[in-house]
Motif scaffolding. Structure first.
Motif, PDB file in Angstrom:
ATOM      1  N   TYR A 304      68.764 -90.261  27.106  1.00  0.00           N
ATOM      2  CA  TYR A 304      69.949 -90.570  26.315  1.00  0.00           C
ATOM      3  C   TYR A 304      70.011 -92.079  26.130  1.00  0.00           C
ATOM      4  O   TYR A 304      69.308 -92.842  26.784  1.00  0.00           O
ATOM      5  CB  TYR A 304      71.228 -90.074  27.003  1.00  0.00           C
ATOM      6  N   SER A 309      76.015 -89.932  27.870  1.00  0.00           N
ATOM      7  CA  SER A 309      75.898 -89.031  29.018  1.00  0.00           C
ATOM      8  C   SER A 309      77.169 -89.034  29.857  1.00  0.00           C
ATOM      9  O   SER A 309      77.434 -88.106  30.618  1.00  0.00           O
ATOM     10  CB  SER A 309      74.710 -89.427  29.899  1.00  0.00           C
ATOM     11  N   GLY A 314      78.672 -85.339  26.832  1.00  0.00           N
ATOM     12  CA  GLY A 314      77.556 -85.437  27.758  1.00  0.00           C
ATOM     13  C   GLY A 314      77.732 -84.512  28.951  1.00  0.00           C
ATOM     14  O   GLY A 314      76.780 -83.874  29.414  1.00  0.00           O
ATOM     15  N   GLN A 316      79.400 -81.692  28.928  1.00  0.00           N
ATOM     16  CA  GLN A 316      79.161 -80.330  28.462  1.00  0.00           C
ATOM     17  C   GLN A 316      77.667 -80.044  28.357  1.00  0.00           C
ATOM     18  O   GLN A 316      77.213 -78.939  28.678  1.00  0.00           O
ATOM     19  CB  GLN A 316      79.825 -80.130  27.108  1.00  0.00           C
ATOM     20  N   ALA A 317      76.880 -81.032  27.917  1.00  0.00           N
ATOM     21  CA  ALA A 317      75.434 -80.834  27.808  1.00  0.00           C
ATOM     22  C   ALA A 317      74.816 -80.598  29.185  1.00  0.00           C
ATOM     23  O   ALA A 317      73.965 -79.714  29.358  1.00  0.00           O
ATOM     24  CB  ALA A 317      74.793 -82.056  27.139  1.00  0.00           C
ATOM     25  N   LEU A 351      69.519 -86.168  24.568  1.00  0.00           N
ATOM     26  CA  LEU A 351      70.887 -86.037  24.078  1.00  0.00           C
ATOM     27  C   LEU A 351      71.034 -87.034  22.932  1.00  0.00           C
ATOM     28  O   LEU A 351      71.017 -88.252  23.158  1.00  0.00           O
ATOM     29  CB  LEU A 351      71.874 -86.331  25.210  1.00  0.00           C
ATOM     30  N   ILE A 379      76.188 -79.614  20.703  1.00  0.00           N
ATOM     31  CA  ILE A 379      77.157 -79.725  21.805  1.00  0.00           C
ATOM     32  C   ILE A 379      78.553 -80.014  21.276  1.00  0.00           C
ATOM     33  O   ILE A 379      79.550 -79.521  21.795  1.00  0.00           O
ATOM     34  CB  ILE A 379      76.727 -80.836  22.782  1.00  0.00           C
ATOM     35  N   LEU A 512      71.436 -81.429  21.857  1.00  0.00           N
ATOM     36  CA  LEU A 512      70.289 -81.462  22.751  1.00  0.00           C
ATOM     37  C   LEU A 512      69.052 -81.190  21.908  1.00  0.00           C
ATOM     38  O   LEU A 512      69.016 -80.220  21.130  1.00  0.00           O
ATOM     39  CB  LEU A 512      70.421 -80.409  23.846  1.00  0.00           C
ATOM     40  N   ALA A 551      75.067 -73.390  25.878  1.00  0.00           N
ATOM     41  CA  ALA A 551      75.908 -74.479  25.360  1.00  0.00           C
ATOM     42  C   ALA A 551      77.300 -74.001  24.986  1.00  0.00           C
ATOM     43  O   ALA A 551      78.244 -74.795  24.959  1.00  0.00           O
ATOM     44  CB  ALA A 551      75.238 -75.131  24.154  1.00  0.00           C
ATOM     45  N   SER A 553      78.716 -73.403  22.281  1.00  0.00           N
ATOM     46  CA  SER A 553      79.309 -74.175  21.194  1.00  0.00           C
ATOM     47  C   SER A 553      79.646 -73.258  20.030  1.00  0.00           C
ATOM     48  O   SER A 553      79.003 -72.229  19.815  1.00  0.00           O
ATOM     49  CB  SER A 553      78.335 -75.264  20.733  1.00  0.00           C
TER      50      SER A 553
END
Length: 609
Positions: A304, A309, A314, A316-317, A351, A379, A512, A551, A553
């Motif tokens: 990243y 991050s 970040g 959530q990733a 990321l 994300i 991602l 994820a 999402s």
């Protein structure tokens, strides 16, 4: 012979004495609770260093642990002073301090050691944006939240003294049992908040990353007692109390929150091994001399740049990767160019923003696509915002005056510079979001295009609602030709305090990404080694699908981006990308050629000669 018998008896007595001095102790801990498991491992390893045999035993919830301790099924229970309520349903321990708990426990055969140095109170968390929108700052404000959903630890709902129902009685909250979900993993409780699947999560304070975009609700009625870390000694281990307290002496007051809390977050967020983290802490405290060799689990390295991050997106990733790869720790690698790190094999994933898939210069020039990465999972989004100084007429074009953009090395800065290039100009000032806000408010700039990252949002929220000295304007009204990879969005309310009108603007995705087939530096197919997993190769479709599903999402990667689903489409059309099949076919072909060569090398034998 008599002498030999005496020697044997003496040896037996020595062995028995040694066994008597080396107690066997079972240390309880809560299943799937990283702080409890870490404390149990720290205590167990410290006791082993003192000569005891110690094993950790998991129990499903705190009440079960308490009952097993009283029954003698476990000997020690590392925990918190305020949680001693579970042992006394009829007698509340309001203080929760160690001395108060010690006095109540004195006549029961249960004792507690001196404090270990840190505390871990329960906290109620909400998504910061939702808490701000609904003006939720304390637990009592939940009475205004209709049909509130809660995510709590197992057994916490009816936990005596400090459980959710006891909290509801104290604050007069109407909490329906059907609205409460027990979720074992603290990380999943935080993920549920970030994904909007729940409204409130009950979590121990050490778990909470302050940068995840979660807000703590104040306990204004002081419902929760103190929770000082300690070790509860059960009746069965009372005979070993002197040994236990002496062995654990190096830990008393030594485990500071500044050391333990990051370690707990490292375990839960990045998936670090509890035993390894515990030994590292004990080495730092001088309890053990050095770490013994351990089996190192392969890491999932994510590249990243900037502070992404550390943002809610970040977080959530990372949580998505922990769901997809529960056995692999996640290591975040800060680099200048995440896609370059993929190409060079320094990272498994990156990321990135939508703009990272295109070659943009610091001054907004477009040089084509960057083909080194493919999108795996969306994300979330980063929004841009056009801020205009106070006093500028609504009909005046903000892009024609003195304007600022983020620094040219950032994703937001490159995209903002590209916007201005398409508008036929360049920026007058490049600075961080908070600095641009100050410049607009001071009249040094007429306008600024900022990206709504965590720092910029925090700077906006600090502005006085009665006199922000700037306003948010609709960027879509003034930017006729926007970069093609941006999407038009409407923010329901202005991020500027005191301004409630909706704002039309542009946004781009945070994703991602994995290595793309075109961007590899090593082979994907074409030999026996093609089935050996190495970095900078595209993710197998099954793994990419797992990450996309984890994820959670509501979005899919933007259609303008290369995606692993492009490879899925090729596979669906009957073209397989299995390296194992290619490897087997090539090995069979090599074997066939070797066999044919061997036949040709044999001497010819004529019939009848």
């Amino acid at each position: 012979m008599r002498r030999a018998a005496l020697l044997a008896l003496a040896a037996t007595l020595i062995v028995l004495a040694g066994c008597a001095q080396r107690p066997s102790l079972r240390i309880g801990h809560l299943a799937e609770q990283p702080d409890s498991a870490l404390m149990a491992e720290i205590v167990a390893e410290t006791l082993r260093q003192a000569g005891a045999r110690a094993i950790a035993v998991a129990c499903p919830d705190l009440v079960n642990c308490g009952r097993r301790l009283q029954a003698g099924d476990i000997d020690l229970l590392p925990g918190y002073s305020g949680s001693a309520r579970v042992f006394f349903r009829s007698r509340a321990i309001q203080d929760g301090g160690l001395e108060a708990v010690r006095q109540v426990l004195a006549s029961t055969g249960i004792s507690v050691t001196p404090g270990l140095g840190f505390s871990a109170p329960y906290v109620l968390l909400m998504d910061s944006n939702k808490a701000l929108a609904k003006d939720m700052t304390s637990v009592e404000d939940l009475s205004r939240l209709e049909d509130a959903r809660f995510a709590v630890p197992p057994g916490y709902t009816r936990q005596p003294g400090d459980g959710l129902l006891a909290l509801a009685r104290r604050y007069g909250l109407d909490i329906q049992p059907s609205a409460v979900e027990e979720v074992a993993s603290p990380g999943e409780r935080m993920a549920a908040l970030l994904a909007g699947r729940t409204d409130v999560a009950v979590i121990r304070a050490p778990y909470v990353r302050p940068d995840l975009g979660l807000s703590e609700l104040a306990d204004t009625l002081d419902f929760y007692p103190r929770y000082e870390a300690t070790v509860v000694i059960g009746p069965r281990a009372e005979e070993h109390r002197g040994f236990v307290e002496s062995a654990l002496k190096p830990l008393y007051g030594a485990l500071m929150a500044t050391e333990v809390e990051p370690a707990i977050r490292e375990i839960i967020v990045q998936g670090r091994d509890t035993e390894t983290v515990a030994r590292r802490i004990l080495v730092a405290e001088g309890v053990i001399d050095a770490e013994s060799p351990t089996v190192r689990r392969p890491e999932m390295v994510v590249a990243y740049t900037g502070a992404e991050s550390l943002s809610p997106l970040g977080g959530q990733a990372i949580l998505a990767l922990r769901r997809a790869y529960p056995e692999r720790p996640v290591n975040m690698l800060s680099v200048a160019a995440p896609l370059a790190a993929l190409e060079q094999g320094k990272a498994d994933l990156a990321l990135v923003h939508t703009s990272d898939f295109f070659e943009l210069t610091w001054d907004g020039l477009f040089r084509g696509r960057d083909r080194r990465g493919e999108a795996i999972a969306a994300i979330g989004r980063r929004h841009f915002l056009l801020l205009v100084r106070e006093g500028m007429p609504p009909e005046a074009n903000p892009l024609s005056g003195r304007i600022g953009t983020p620094p040219g090395w950032t994703a937001g800065g490159k995209v903002a510079a590209r916007m201005l290039v398409l508008a036929g100009r360049g920026p007058d000032l490049r600075a961080t979001g908070p600095s641009l806000i100050r410049a607009v408010r001071a009249g040094e700039l007429d306008a600024a295009i900022v990206m709504l990252d965590a720092d910029t949002q925090a700077a906006l929220q600090e502005l006085p609602a009665e006199a922000p000295k700037l306003r948010a304007a609709s960027l879509t009204d003034w930017l006729i030709g926007a970069p093609f990879f941006l999407n038009e969005v409407r923010l329901p309310t202005s991020p500027v305090p005191g301004q409630k009108a909706p704002v039309d603007t542009f946004s781009m995705q945070v994703l991602l990404a994995g290595p793309a087939p075109q961007g590899r530096t090593g082979p994907v197919h074409g030999g026996p080694a093609s089935a050996i997993a190495t970095r900078n190769l595209p993710l197998p479709l099954r793994e990419a699908e797992s990450i996309a599903n984890a994820a959670e999402s509501t979005e899919v990667p933007d259609p303008v981006l290369p995606s692993f689903r492009d490879r899925q489409a090729v596979t669906a059309n009957g073209i397989t990308e299995s390296p194992w099949l290619e490897t087997i076919l090539i090995i069979v072909g090599i074997a066939f050629m070797a066999w044919a060569g061997w036949l040709l090398a044999q001497p010819v034998t004529r019939r009848g000669s």
